[in-house]
Design a protein around this motif. Structure first.
Motif, short mmCIF file in Angstrom:
data_model
loop_
_atom_site.label_atom_id
_atom_site.label_comp_id
_atom_site.label_asym_id
_atom_site.label_seq_id
_atom_site.Cartn_x
_atom_site.Cartn_y
_atom_site.Cartn_z
N GLU A 32 0.82 -1.22 0.00
CA GLU A 32 0.00 0.00 0.00
C GLU A 32 0.85 1.27 0.00
O GLU A 32 0.43 2.30 -0.51
CB GLU A 32 -0.92 -0.02 1.23
N ASP A 81 0.79 0.77 -10.70
CA ASP A 81 -0.65 0.77 -10.91
C ASP A 81 -1.22 -0.64 -10.79
O ASP A 81 -2.27 -0.84 -10.18
CB ASP A 81 -0.99 1.36 -12.28
N ARG A 84 -1.40 -1.61 -7.10
CA ARG A 84 -2.52 -0.94 -6.42
C ARG A 84 -3.86 -1.55 -6.82
O ARG A 84 -4.74 -1.72 -5.98
CB ARG A 84 -2.47 0.55 -6.69
N ARG A 85 -4.01 -1.88 -8.07
CA ARG A 85 -5.26 -2.47 -8.52
C ARG A 85 -5.46 -3.88 -7.96
O ARG A 85 -6.59 -4.30 -7.73
CB ARG A 85 -5.32 -2.48 -10.04
N ASP A 88 -6.08 -3.42 -3.72
CA ASP A 88 -7.15 -2.57 -3.19
C ASP A 88 -8.51 -2.91 -3.79
O ASP A 88 -8.77 -2.62 -4.96
CB ASP A 88 -6.81 -1.10 -3.47
N HIS A 91 -10.30 0.06 -5.50
CA HIS A 91 -9.67 0.82 -6.58
C HIS A 91 -10.72 1.12 -7.64
O HIS A 91 -11.46 0.24 -8.06
CB HIS A 91 -8.51 0.01 -7.19
#
Length: 133
Positions: A32, A81, A84-85, A88, A91
């Motif tokens: 994160e 990216d 993060r996708r 999360d 997202h």
């Protein structure tokens, strides 16, 4: 216990921590708090991976194969990216479909996830095994 709390605070601050499990050691960063620079640095250090819980892996439709944790190799060209996708569930663009097969988590991966949870972060970590010498 103080060492564990310090490690959790370091992860919250976006820093790396060293996790030793027996003769094995790994560098850990909370996924994160990763940045483009930290992801590139970890990828240069060795065969790192993104460690996810089996619950998150199932939500991403990855094969869990009875493991509690999954490891996606960073060598697969995972960028920030994509990290993060994958980590999360909120997202805005949703998860990526992944063709990479997860591998078994390395020693210390469970401790890495535990530390991210103690740090009150998403239960996902970037890890790189360290070798002696």
């Amino acid at each position: 216990m103080r060492t564990v709390e310090q490690a959790a605070a370091r992860l919250r601050g976006g820093r790396l921590v060293l996790v030793n499990e027996g003769a094995q050691a790994i560098l850990v960063q909370a996924a994160e708090t990763a940045s483009v620079e930290s992801l590139a640095r970890l990828a240069r250090l060795g065969d790192g991976c993104l460690v996810l819980t089996a619950q998150r892996g199932g939500a991403l439709e990855l094969p869990v194969n009875g493991h509690r944790l999954l490891c996606l190799p960073l060598s697969e060209g995972i960028d920030l990216d994509a990290v993060r996708r994958m980590i999360d569930p909120t997202h805005p663009e949703g998860p990526l479909s992944r063709s990479a097969m997860p591998c078994a988590p390395a020693a210390g991966a469970s401790a890495a996830i535990t530390l991210t949870k103690l740090a009150k972060l998403l239960p996902a970590a970037l890890t790189v095994p360290l070798t002696a010498g």
